[in-house]
Each structure stands twice: as structure tokens, then as C-alpha cells.
Design an enzyme around this catalytic site. Structure first.
Site, PDB file in Angstrom:
ATOM      1  N   ASP A  36       0.830  -1.208   0.000  1.00  0.00           N
ATOM      2  CA  ASP A  36       0.000   0.000   0.000  1.00  0.00           C
ATOM      3  C   ASP A  36       0.863   1.257   0.000  1.00  0.00           C
ATOM      4  O   ASP A  36       2.026   1.243   0.426  1.00  0.00           O
ATOM      5  CB  ASP A  36      -0.908   0.015   1.228  1.00  0.00           C
ATOM      6  CG  ASP A  36      -2.264  -0.607   0.954  1.00  0.00           C
ATOM      7  OD1 ASP A  36      -2.538  -0.954  -0.206  1.00  0.00           O
ATOM      8  OD2 ASP A  36      -3.055  -0.756   1.913  1.00  0.00           O
ATOM      9  N   LYS A  58      -3.052   3.094  -2.318  1.00  0.00           N
ATOM     10  CA  LYS A  58      -4.421   3.360  -1.889  1.00  0.00           C
ATOM     11  C   LYS A  58      -4.341   4.422  -0.809  1.00  0.00           C
ATOM     12  O   LYS A  58      -3.855   4.183   0.286  1.00  0.00           O
ATOM     13  CB  LYS A  58      -5.113   2.110  -1.354  1.00  0.00           C
ATOM     14  CG  LYS A  58      -5.339   1.043  -2.410  1.00  0.00           C
ATOM     15  CD  LYS A  58      -6.245  -0.059  -1.928  1.00  0.00           C
ATOM     16  CE  LYS A  58      -7.699   0.347  -1.914  1.00  0.00           C
ATOM     17  NZ  LYS A  58      -8.223   0.606  -3.263  1.00  0.00           N
ATOM     18  N   MET A 175      -9.159   9.361   8.396  1.00  0.00           N
ATOM     19  CA  MET A 175      -9.518   9.930   7.095  1.00  0.00           C
ATOM     20  C   MET A 175     -10.609  11.003   7.222  1.00  0.00           C
ATOM     21  O   MET A 175     -11.539  11.062   6.422  1.00  0.00           O
ATOM     22  CB  MET A 175      -9.977   8.818   6.138  1.00  0.00           C
ATOM     23  CG  MET A 175      -8.921   7.755   5.893  1.00  0.00           C
ATOM     24  SD  MET A 175      -9.528   6.301   4.991  1.00  0.00           S
ATOM     25  CE  MET A 175     -10.403   5.424   6.309  1.00  0.00           C
TER      26      MET A 175
END
Length: 255
Positions: A36, A58, A175
């Protein structure tokens, strides 16, 4: 068909010294690694010299490798007899889509193992000397994503705020920087404006940045300090000690 094995490995928040021994063993044994975007190069450096490394970026808010494509890569490599490691930032089962990957691989008859990693929400709080639970301040913790696939899938922040206040819970928001204005507005429906908040960007890495503020100043602080993804937002009284030291909130909240 020579079926190999897939191991979902949590690489932790970034600091290579936070890798578990089991994660290190799996990385060194892999013949193929799907890495990732948030995994640090120092972690990837532990791979065997002959291992094939495939970067499948990602990151929230950025162009990402489609999840279906990543799952096909893992499946193809396993069917070729490879020892595959899917290397993920943090922990595979905390907002890492590990559950989807396990379901896909097991349905195809592939053996899957999971190796946990330190999740960035815990590392972010620890980097400030802040616990996520505390007998006097928080009886539990909620890990919540601030990035939903659609508006309908977004967390009910007003309900979460009410629950956090009544049950004395710490909120750890992943996030959430891009949605900070909405999060702040809705959390204020159930939490006081002087609720202490910490925002930690790139937790555990040498270029970590952080700010301590209050819920009522969350968005303004993020904009003023130019904090960006990847960041974790910690909301709750567990932040009060470091916040008071920083002069961000009063030591005693009014009733």
C-alpha cells in the site's frame, strides 16, 4: 494448480521499529509483496532480495489502484504457488479492507493468514502521550472513518457525539481531514465546543506534525496549520492533559 498462500500483514503506522516479529517474519518469507501507498520504504526494505514488489497505492482522496484489481493480483500470484504478502499500513482489519480481501480469497480456495499491526489511531494518541482509555476520562473508544463511499454511508456524527458524551468514550477518526467541517458541525450537536481535540499527521514518522485544539476550532486549526491526509483526529477528555499544557483548553470544563 500449485496454490500458494496469502498473508495480510499490518505494517503499522510507519515507524519500522513498530513492526511485530510475526510481521517481519512474513515480509522476509514473501516471494511477492503487494504494498500500500502508506507503507514506509524502511518497512519494505525488509523484503528478501529476490522478492517481487508491486506497489498498489491506496490513499484517501487520491487516485488509487482498484480494489478488484488488487484482489485479482493476489489470487493469480497465489495460484502460481507464490508466498504473497499484502502489506498494509496500520492494521489490515481496521479500515484496511482486509475483510473484503479475506472473503474474496477464501471463496477462491486460497489459504489466508492475518498478521495484526499497530493501527495509526493508537500510534497517533501514543505519540502525544495520550491514552485512548482512562479510568477518569474515558471508559471506551470508538474507531470511526471520516471517509464514506457515499453520503448515505457517512457516520451519524450527531448520534456518535451523544453516545460519546453519555458513555464517556474517546472518538478516533480516520480519514476525516477532508470532512472536518461537517464532522465539527455535527459533533457540536452533542459535545461541548471546548472538548479537547488532537490532530496528528503521519503518526510515528520523522515528519509527524500535530496540533492540539478544541472541537469548536477543529476546522480552523486544520486550515491554519495546513494539516493534511494521512491524519488521525482524536476527540475526548483523554486529550485534556496535553491540551492544557499547550494552552488549548481550560483544565476544568464548566458543567
Amino acid at each position: 494448480m500449485n496454490t500458494g498462500k496469502v498473508t495480510l500483514v499490518g505494517a503499522g503506522p510507519g515507524d519500522p521499529e513498530l513492526l511485530t516479529l510475526k510481521a517481519l517474519k512474513a515480509i522476509r518469507a514473501a516471494t511477492v509483496l503487494l504494498v500500500d501507498d502508506l507503507v514506509s520504504p524502511e518497512v519494505v526494505a525488509h523484503a528478501a532480495p529476490g522478492a517481487r514488489i508491486i506497489h498498489v497505492g491506496k490513499r484517501g482522496g487520491c487516485k488509487s489502484t482498484p480494489q478488484a484489481f488488487i484482489e485479482r493480483l493476489m489470487l493469480m500470484a497465489a495460484r502460481e504457488g507464490e508466498q504473497v504478502v499484502r502489506l498494509k499500513g496500520g492494521d489490515p482489519f481496521i479500515f484496511g479492507r482486509g475483510g473484503e480481501e479475506v472473503e474474496h480469497l477464501r471463496a477462491a480456495g486460497v489459504t489466508v493468514e492475518i498478521v495484526n499491526g499497530i493501527t495509526s489511531g493508537l500510534a497517533a494518541a501514543t505519540s502525544l502521550g495520550v491514552p485512548l482509555t482512562h479510568r477518569e476520562h474515558a471508559q471506551g473508544v470508538l474507531f470511526v472513518t471520516g471517509h464514506a463511499r457515499t453520503e448515505a454511508d457517512a457516520p451519524d456524527w450527531k448520534t456518535l457525539a451523544s453516545t460519546a458524551r453519555q458513555a464517556r468514550l474517546t472518538l478516533v477518526i480516520y480519514m476525516g481531514v477532508s470532512s472536518a467541517a461537517r464532522i465539527e458541525q455535527d459533533l457540536l450537536a452533542g459535545l461541548p465546543a471546548d472538548t479537547p481535540v488532537a490532530i496528528v499527521q503521519r503518526a510515528s514518522l520523522p515528519d509527524q506534525r500535530q496540533a492540539v485544539t478544541t472541537l469548536g476550532q477543529l476546522t480552523a486549526t486544520i486550515e491554519r496549520e495546513s494539516l493534511a491526509s494521512p491524519s488521525v483526529i482524536v476527540v475526548g477528555d483523554v486529550v485534556r492533559g496535553v491540551a492544557a499544557a499547550a494552552g488549548a483548553v481550560p483544565q476544568v470544563r464548566a458543567a
